[in-house]
Design a protein around this motif. Sequence first.
Motif, PDB file in Angstrom:
ATOM      1  N   MET A 189       0.841  -1.186   0.000  1.00 31.63           N
ATOM      2  CA  MET A 189       0.000   0.000   0.000  1.00 31.63           C
ATOM      3  C   MET A 189       0.885   1.248   0.000  1.00 31.63           C
ATOM      4  N   LYS A 190       0.506   2.232  -0.807  1.00 27.53           N
ATOM      5  CA  LYS A 190       1.245   3.487  -0.895  1.00 27.53           C
ATOM      6  C   LYS A 190       1.132   4.267   0.418  1.00 27.53           C
ATOM      7  N   LYS A 191       2.250   4.800   0.865  1.00 35.56           N
ATOM      8  CA  LYS A 191       2.232   5.606   2.089  1.00 35.56           C
ATOM      9  C   LYS A 191       1.571   6.947   1.802  1.00 35.56           C
ATOM     10  N   ILE A 192       0.781   7.403   2.761  1.00 37.53           N
ATOM     11  CA  ILE A 192       0.095   8.684   2.647  1.00 37.53           C
ATOM     12  C   ILE A 192       0.618   9.596   3.753  1.00 37.53           C
ATOM     13  N   TYR A 193       1.024  10.789   3.364  1.00 34.51           N
ATOM     14  CA  TYR A 193       1.550  11.760   4.312  1.00 34.51           C
ATOM     15  C   TYR A 193       0.604  12.946   4.410  1.00 34.51           C
ATOM     16  N   PHE A 194       0.578  13.587   5.577  1.00 35.94           N
ATOM     17  CA  PHE A 194      -0.214  14.794   5.770  1.00 35.94           C
ATOM     18  C   PHE A 194       0.565  15.770   6.639  1.00 35.94           C
ATOM     19  N   THR A 195       0.160  17.027   6.581  1.00 36.23           N
ATOM     20  CA  THR A 195       0.815  18.099   7.325  1.00 36.23           C
ATOM     21  C   THR A 195      -0.072  18.546   8.479  1.00 36.23           C
ATOM     22  N   ILE A 196       0.512  18.687   9.665  1.00 37.31           N
ATOM     23  CA  ILE A 196      -0.189  19.332  10.781  1.00 37.31           C
ATOM     24  C   ILE A 196       0.158  20.814  10.698  1.00 37.31           C
ATOM     25  N   THR A 197      -0.856  21.652  10.710  1.00 36.02           N
ATOM     26  CA  THR A 197      -0.644  23.092  10.643  1.00 36.02           C
ATOM     27  C   THR A 197      -1.328  23.772  11.826  1.00 36.02           C
ATOM     28  N   GLY A 198      -1.035  25.051  12.025  1.00 34.01           N
ATOM     29  CA  GLY A 198      -1.679  25.812  13.102  1.00 34.01           C
ATOM     30  C   GLY A 198      -1.108  25.527  14.477  1.00 34.01           C
ATOM     31  N   MET A 199       0.007  24.846  14.537  1.00 37.77           N
ATOM     32  CA  MET A 199       0.592  24.477  15.830  1.00 37.77           C
ATOM     33  C   MET A 199       1.050  25.701  16.625  1.00 37.77           C
ATOM     34  N   GLN A 200       1.402  26.773  15.914  1.00 42.21           N
ATOM     35  CA  GLN A 200       1.878  27.985  16.594  1.00 42.21           C
ATOM     36  C   GLN A 200       0.790  28.638  17.431  1.00 42.21           C
ATOM     37  N   PHE A 201      -0.474  28.285  17.182  1.00 46.77           N
ATOM     38  CA  PHE A 201      -1.587  28.846  17.951  1.00 46.77           C
ATOM     39  C   PHE A 201      -1.894  28.033  19.204  1.00 46.77           C
ATOM     40  N   ARG A 202      -1.212  26.926  19.388  1.00 44.78           N
ATOM     41  CA  ARG A 202      -1.461  26.047  20.532  1.00 44.78           C
ATOM     42  C   ARG A 202      -0.185  25.917  21.382  1.00 44.78           C
ATOM     43  N   TYR A 203       0.549  24.841  21.155  1.00 43.33           N
ATOM     44  CA  TYR A 203       1.725  24.537  21.971  1.00 43.33           C
ATOM     45  C   TYR A 203       3.040  24.702  21.212  1.00 43.33           C
TER      46      TYR A 203
ATOM     47  N   ILE B 250      -3.682  19.894  19.098  1.00 41.31           N
ATOM     48  CA  ILE B 250      -2.364  20.496  18.850  1.00 41.31           C
ATOM     49  C   ILE B 250      -2.311  21.217  17.508  1.00 41.31           C
ATOM     50  N   GLY B 251      -3.305  20.993  16.643  1.00 36.32           N
ATOM     51  CA  GLY B 251      -3.354  21.635  15.330  1.00 36.32           C
ATOM     52  C   GLY B 251      -4.400  20.962  14.462  1.00 36.32           C
ATOM     53  N   TYR B 252      -4.321  21.231  13.166  1.00 36.65           N
ATOM     54  CA  TYR B 252      -5.258  20.661  12.197  1.00 36.65           C
ATOM     55  C   TYR B 252      -4.488  20.100  11.012  1.00 36.65           C
ATOM     56  N   VAL B 253      -5.100  19.143  10.317  1.00 34.04           N
ATOM     57  CA  VAL B 253      -4.517  18.668   9.073  1.00 34.04           C
ATOM     58  C   VAL B 253      -4.667  19.807   8.066  1.00 34.04           C
ATOM     59  N   ALA B 254      -3.563  20.179   7.437  1.00 32.05           N
ATOM     60  CA  ALA B 254      -3.568  21.280   6.472  1.00 32.05           C
ATOM     61  C   ALA B 254      -4.550  20.989   5.349  1.00 32.05           C
ATOM     62  N   ASN B 255      -5.270  22.034   4.915  1.00 35.49           N
ATOM     63  CA  ASN B 255      -6.263  21.854   3.852  1.00 35.49           C
ATOM     64  C   ASN B 255      -6.175  22.987   2.832  1.00 35.49           C
ATOM     65  N   SER B 256      -4.973  23.530   2.668  1.00 34.23           N
ATOM     66  CA  SER B 256      -4.754  24.635   1.743  1.00 34.23           C
ATOM     67  C   SER B 256      -3.414  24.444   1.049  1.00 34.23           C
ATOM     68  N   ILE B 257      -3.325  24.859  -0.200  1.00 32.76           N
ATOM     69  CA  ILE B 257      -2.047  24.758  -0.904  1.00 32.76           C
ATOM     70  C   ILE B 257      -0.976  25.600  -0.232  1.00 32.76           C
ATOM     71  N   HIS B 258      -1.391  26.549   0.588  1.00 26.99           N
ATOM     72  CA  HIS B 258      -0.445  27.420   1.282  1.00 26.99           C
ATOM     73  C   HIS B 258       0.112  26.793   2.563  1.00 26.99           C
ATOM     74  N   THR B 259      -0.531  25.739   3.063  1.00 30.44           N
ATOM     75  CA  THR B 259      -0.085  25.143   4.321  1.00 30.44           C
ATOM     76  C   THR B 259       0.344  23.678   4.197  1.00 30.44           C
ATOM     77  N   VAL B 260       0.012  23.026   3.092  1.00 27.45           N
ATOM     78  CA  VAL B 260       0.417  21.631   2.876  1.00 27.45           C
ATOM     79  C   VAL B 260       1.901  21.601   2.519  1.00 27.45           C
ATOM     80  N   ILE B 261       2.655  20.737   3.176  1.00 29.85           N
ATOM     81  CA  ILE B 261       4.088  20.616   2.896  1.00 29.85           C
ATOM     82  C   ILE B 261       4.301  19.642   1.735  1.00 29.85           C
ATOM     83  N   GLY B 262       5.005  20.106   0.717  1.00 29.78           N
ATOM     84  CA  GLY B 262       5.352  19.252  -0.420  1.00 29.78           C
ATOM     85  C   GLY B 262       4.141  18.603  -1.056  1.00 29.78           C
ATOM     86  N   GLU B 263       4.234  17.311  -1.265  1.00 29.16           N
ATOM     87  CA  GLU B 263       3.153  16.566  -1.898  1.00 29.16           C
ATOM     88  C   GLU B 263       2.308  15.794  -0.891  1.00 29.16           C
TER      89      GLU B 263
END
Length: 98
Positions: free
Chosen positions: A1-15, A51-64
């Motif tokens: 199975m292909k690995k799926i990666y995601f970005t946590i964003t908004g962490m600076q507003f929490r911890y 601690i944050g949210y999964v990024a949902n914008s082209i401006h906050t998603v890291i790489g692919e």
Amino acid sequence: MKKIYFTITGMQFRYGSDFLERGDIVSLVKEPDNKYDKEAIRVEMEGLDLIGYVANSIHTVIGESYSAGRIYDRIKEDSTGKVIYIFDDSALCELQIK
């Protein structure tokens, strides 16, 4: 199975990201009643709650990495992520589907 990666964003507003370590496990929680994003996915960690949210914008998603919209229908109640890389205000994680 292909690995799926995601970005946590908004962490600076929490911890921030200083507490995270590679290999940490985070929980993913759908937030369908979020008034800003109907595909919002909270990222929580035991003992800290939100601690944050999964990024949902082209401006906050890291790489692919996948956006929240791309993984929203793939995750279940007990889906988690494993922290791979840590940045100042975000982190890259591998999706762990059970």
